[in-house]
Design a protein around this motif. Structure first.
Motif, PDB file in Angstrom:
ATOM      1  N   LYS A 117      10.925  19.565  -4.475  1.00 55.19           N
ATOM      2  CA  LYS A 117      10.170  19.174  -5.671  1.00 55.19           C
ATOM      3  C   LYS A 117       8.672  19.358  -5.454  1.00 55.19           C
ATOM      4  CE  LYS A 117      13.504  15.710  -7.321  1.00 55.19           C
ATOM      5  NZ  LYS A 117      13.737  14.265  -7.582  1.00 55.19           N
ATOM      6  N   LEU A 118       8.196  18.993  -4.255  1.00 49.71           N
ATOM      7  CA  LEU A 118       6.769  19.101  -3.967  1.00 49.71           C
ATOM      8  C   LEU A 118       6.319  20.564  -3.955  1.00 49.71           C
ATOM      9  CD1 LEU A 118       4.262  17.346  -3.154  1.00 49.71           C
ATOM     10  CD2 LEU A 118       4.777  18.029  -0.803  1.00 49.71           C
ATOM     11  N   LEU A 119       7.116  21.438  -3.336  1.00 49.79           N
ATOM     12  CA  LEU A 119       6.764  22.862  -3.311  1.00 49.79           C
ATOM     13  C   LEU A 119       6.725  23.429  -4.721  1.00 49.79           C
ATOM     14  CD1 LEU A 119       8.801  24.149  -0.230  1.00 49.79           C
ATOM     15  CD2 LEU A 119       6.334  23.807  -0.372  1.00 49.79           C
ATOM     16  N   ALA A 120       7.643  22.989  -5.577  1.00 49.25           N
ATOM     17  CA  ALA A 120       7.657  23.462  -6.961  1.00 49.25           C
ATOM     18  C   ALA A 120       6.390  23.041  -7.707  1.00 49.25           C
ATOM     19  CB  ALA A 120       8.899  22.942  -7.681  1.00 49.25           C
ATOM     20  N   VAL A 121       5.950  21.801  -7.504  1.00 50.78           N
ATOM     21  CA  VAL A 121       4.709  21.325  -8.128  1.00 50.78           C
ATOM     22  C   VAL A 121       3.509  22.102  -7.593  1.00 50.78           C
ATOM     23  CG1 VAL A 121       3.130  19.358  -8.322  1.00 50.78           C
ATOM     24  CG2 VAL A 121       5.584  19.013  -8.606  1.00 50.78           C
ATOM     25  N   ALA A 122       3.470  22.300  -6.276  1.00 47.32           N
ATOM     26  CA  ALA A 122       2.364  23.049  -5.675  1.00 47.32           C
ATOM     27  C   ALA A 122       2.309  24.468  -6.226  1.00 47.32           C
ATOM     28  CB  ALA A 122       2.518  23.065  -4.158  1.00 47.32           C
ATOM     29  N   GLU A 123       3.461  25.107  -6.355  1.00 45.59           N
ATOM     30  CA  GLU A 123       3.526  26.468  -6.891  1.00 45.59           C
ATOM     31  C   GLU A 123       3.036  26.500  -8.334  1.00 45.59           C
ATOM     32  OE1 GLU A 123       6.719  29.959  -6.045  1.00 45.59           O
ATOM     33  OE2 GLU A 123       7.524  28.180  -7.053  1.00 45.59           O
ATOM     34  N   ALA A 126       0.840  -1.202   0.000  1.00 45.67           N
ATOM     35  CA  ALA A 126       0.000   0.000   0.000  1.00 45.67           C
ATOM     36  C   ALA A 126       0.872   1.248   0.000  1.00 45.67           C
ATOM     37  CB  ALA A 126      -0.932  -0.005   1.206  1.00 45.67           C
ATOM     38  N   VAL A 127       1.516   1.480  -1.129  1.00 45.82           N
ATOM     39  CA  VAL A 127       2.370   2.653  -1.295  1.00 45.82           C
ATOM     40  C   VAL A 127       2.210   3.163  -2.722  1.00 45.82           C
ATOM     41  CG1 VAL A 127       4.436   1.395  -2.049  1.00 45.82           C
ATOM     42  CG2 VAL A 127       4.702   3.568  -0.860  1.00 45.82           C
ATOM     43  N   SER A 128       2.359   4.471  -2.894  1.00 43.29           N
ATOM     44  CA  SER A 128       2.249   5.067  -4.227  1.00 43.29           C
ATOM     45  C   SER A 128       3.358   4.550  -5.142  1.00 43.29           C
ATOM     46  CB  SER A 128       2.341   6.592  -4.124  1.00 43.29           C
ATOM     47  OG  SER A 128       1.286   7.127  -3.362  1.00 43.29           O
ATOM     48  N   ASP A 129       3.222   4.817  -6.439  1.00 45.63           N
ATOM     49  CA  ASP A 129       4.239   4.400  -7.394  1.00 45.63           C
ATOM     50  C   ASP A 129       5.520   5.213  -7.196  1.00 45.63           C
ATOM     51  OD1 ASP A 129       2.488   2.548  -8.459  1.00 45.63           O
ATOM     52  OD2 ASP A 129       1.743   3.923  -9.998  1.00 45.63           O
ATOM     53  N   ALA A 130       6.614   4.756  -7.816  1.00 44.55           N
ATOM     54  CA  ALA A 130       7.932   5.338  -7.566  1.00 44.55           C
ATOM     55  C   ALA A 130       8.019   6.815  -7.943  1.00 44.55           C
ATOM     56  CB  ALA A 130       8.987   4.530  -8.318  1.00 44.55           C
ATOM     57  N   GLY A 131       7.414   7.207  -9.059  1.00 44.30           N
ATOM     58  CA  GLY A 131       7.471   8.611  -9.486  1.00 44.30           C
ATOM     59  C   GLY A 131       6.839   9.554  -8.482  1.00 44.30           C
ATOM     60  N   PRO A 132       5.597   9.317  -8.102  1.00 44.23           N
ATOM     61  CA  PRO A 132       4.971  10.152  -7.080  1.00 44.23           C
ATOM     62  C   PRO A 132       5.721  10.166  -5.741  1.00 44.23           C
ATOM     63  CG  PRO A 132       3.300   8.925  -8.260  1.00 44.23           C
ATOM     64  CD  PRO A 132       4.618   8.418  -8.745  1.00 44.23           C
ATOM     65  N   ILE A 133       6.275   9.015  -5.339  1.00 42.32           N
ATOM     66  CA  ILE A 133       7.043   8.974  -4.088  1.00 42.32           C
ATOM     67  C   ILE A 133       8.263   9.879  -4.185  1.00 42.32           C
ATOM     68  CG2 ILE A 133       8.543   7.515  -2.674  1.00 42.32           C
ATOM     69  CD1 ILE A 133       5.646   7.115  -2.003  1.00 42.32           C
ATOM     70  N   ASN A 134       8.919   9.869  -5.336  1.00 41.80           N
ATOM     71  CA  ASN A 134      10.105  10.698  -5.536  1.00 41.80           C
ATOM     72  C   ASN A 134       9.780  12.177  -5.360  1.00 41.80           C
ATOM     73  OD1 ASN A 134      11.830  12.297  -7.885  1.00 41.80           O
ATOM     74  ND2 ASN A 134      13.060  10.855  -6.692  1.00 41.80           N
ATOM     75  N   VAL A 135       8.617  12.589  -5.844  1.00 40.40           N
ATOM     76  CA  VAL A 135       8.202  13.992  -5.712  1.00 40.40           C
ATOM     77  C   VAL A 135       7.756  14.294  -4.285  1.00 40.40           C
ATOM     78  CG1 VAL A 135       6.501  15.723  -6.447  1.00 40.40           C
ATOM     79  CG2 VAL A 135       7.553  14.194  -8.136  1.00 40.40           C
ATOM     80  N   ALA A 136       6.910  13.439  -3.738  1.00 40.19           N
ATOM     81  CA  ALA A 136       6.328  13.712  -2.418  1.00 40.19           C
ATOM     82  C   ALA A 136       7.364  13.678  -1.304  1.00 40.19           C
ATOM     83  CB  ALA A 136       5.217  12.709  -2.120  1.00 40.19           C
ATOM     84  N   ASN A 137       8.379  12.847  -1.442  1.00 39.59           N
ATOM     85  CA  ASN A 137       9.411  12.741  -0.407  1.00 39.59           C
ATOM     86  C   ASN A 137      10.392  13.907  -0.420  1.00 39.59           C
ATOM     87  OD1 ASN A 137       8.940  10.590   1.277  1.00 39.59           O
ATOM     88  ND2 ASN A 137      10.172   9.136   0.124  1.00 39.59           N
TER      89      ASN A 137
END
Length: 350
Positions: A120-126, A105-116
């Motif tokens: 990267k996450l702040l850049a996507v949110a912006e 029960a874990v997200s796929d590797a790409g999303p984990i790379n961004v969320a962790n």
């Protein structure tokens, strides 16, 4: 409904009791047998789970084979990760677990790379128009000082933290008004406050990359979320925090935070149980800080409020439909220190 075995990693984590409570008090009244793993042989999960194994650290070459072996031996139906360091490994090796009959029960590797990665996450949110603190990435002290000045230091506080970390590790708030003498006499030696000279002495002239962000003065909010065919988003306040853990908090129907969380979840493609952290800026806007793409330490509050996100992640991993939850807004958690009394012939719980 069939009984099943669920493996919970990081079973020595402070939130393990809440995770087990959510599994044992599931809305299907299903009997769940729990297997705990941890790098420590005497983690509390040894005494709380039905079965327990000490395994190598996630950066060990034996970690994956050890965990696969436990899943095979225990006939694990679903693996629930609680440790940030193992998420990328598990995401990349899902198929090996699935070959054994274990859903991870874990997200796929790409999303984990961004969320962790907070940067990267702040850049996507912006990019999608969510409020975020001003932020920069620096790996040299000269650059860190320059970015800090752009954020108003030394007159204003600034925050430094590693892009990838959890549990407040590496977080420091730079505050030149800090009274070190008063802190020495009046505060426990656990403060995240620091002066820039002290940070320079610790880091030197070059270091692994850090985020340098503006300091947000308002209250903190955590979001517990579940993506399981539909999105469930449960914001909660963090009214009292000790060592990064919420000791007093309340489920709050904050529509802007719910909207931000829904938009970001879909953009990053997060799945199963995960969370976000927000903090209010000087104008009262909720700004994104980071994500925990796993079970969070106080996610049990969502269970108390009628949204058992943790068991929902198990159902989704099994391919079962997860119902809509009726969230009881205003539900509060008041945490306290408990413990186990351990003797050879007896186990006593507080």
């Amino acid at each position: 409904m069939d009984n099943l075995t669920v493996l919970v990693t990081g079973s020595g984590a402070p939130g393990i009791k809440g995770t087990l409570y959510s599994l044992q008090n599931n809305f299907d009244h299903r009997k769940i047998r729990t297997v705990g793993t941890d790098i420590r042989k005497d983690a509390v999960g040894r005494y709380l789970c039905d079965s327990f194994y000490s395994i190598p650290r996630p950066n060990s070459e034996d970690y994956l084979s050890s965990l696969l072996s436990v899943c095979k031996k225990e006939h694990v139906a679903v693996l629930l990760p609680q440790n940030t360091a193992e998420l990328s490994i598990l995401a990349r090796h899902k198929q090996e677990f699935e070959d054994l009959g274990t859903a991870v029960a874990v997200s796929d590797a790409g999303p984990i790379n961004v969320a962790n990665d907070k940067g990267k996450l702040l850049a996507v949110a912006e990019e999608i128009g969510l409020p975020v603190p001003r932020f920069f990435r620096a790996d040299k002290m000269e650059a860190l000082l320059a970015y800090a000045r752009r954020l108003g230091w030394p007159e204003k506080r600034v925050v430094v933290k590693p892009p990838v970390s959890n549990g407040m590790r590496g977080l420091r708030i730079i505050d030149e008004s800090l009274d070190l003498k008063r802190s020495f006499y009046e505060e426990k030696p656990t403060s995240v406050l620091l002066k820039m000279n002290d940070l320079q002495n610790i880091l030197g002239e070059s270091f692994p990359a850090l985020l340098v962000t503006e300091f947000l003065p308002g209250e903190e909010l955590t979001v517990d979320a579940l993506s399981a065919g539909r999105l469930t988003v449960v914001p909660r306040t963090r009214d009292r925090i000790t060592s990064g853990i919420t000791f007093d908090g309340t489920v709050k129907e904050d529509r802007s935070v719910i909207d931000y969380s829904e938009r970001l979840s879909r953009k990053v493609c997060l799945k199963y149980a995960f969370g976000f952290q927000f903090k209010l800026d000087g104008e009262g806007r909720a700004c994104l800080l980071e994500s925990n793409p796993r079970i969070q330490g106080t996610m049990v509050l969502a269970t108390f409020a009628g949204a058992n996100i943790i068991y929902g992640a198990v159902k989704h991993a099994l391919g079962e439909e997860v119902p809509d939850f009726e969230i009881k807004w205003g539900t509060r958690i008041l945490r306290y220190w408990g413990g186990l009394g351990i003797r050879e012939e007896l186990l006593c719980a507080l």
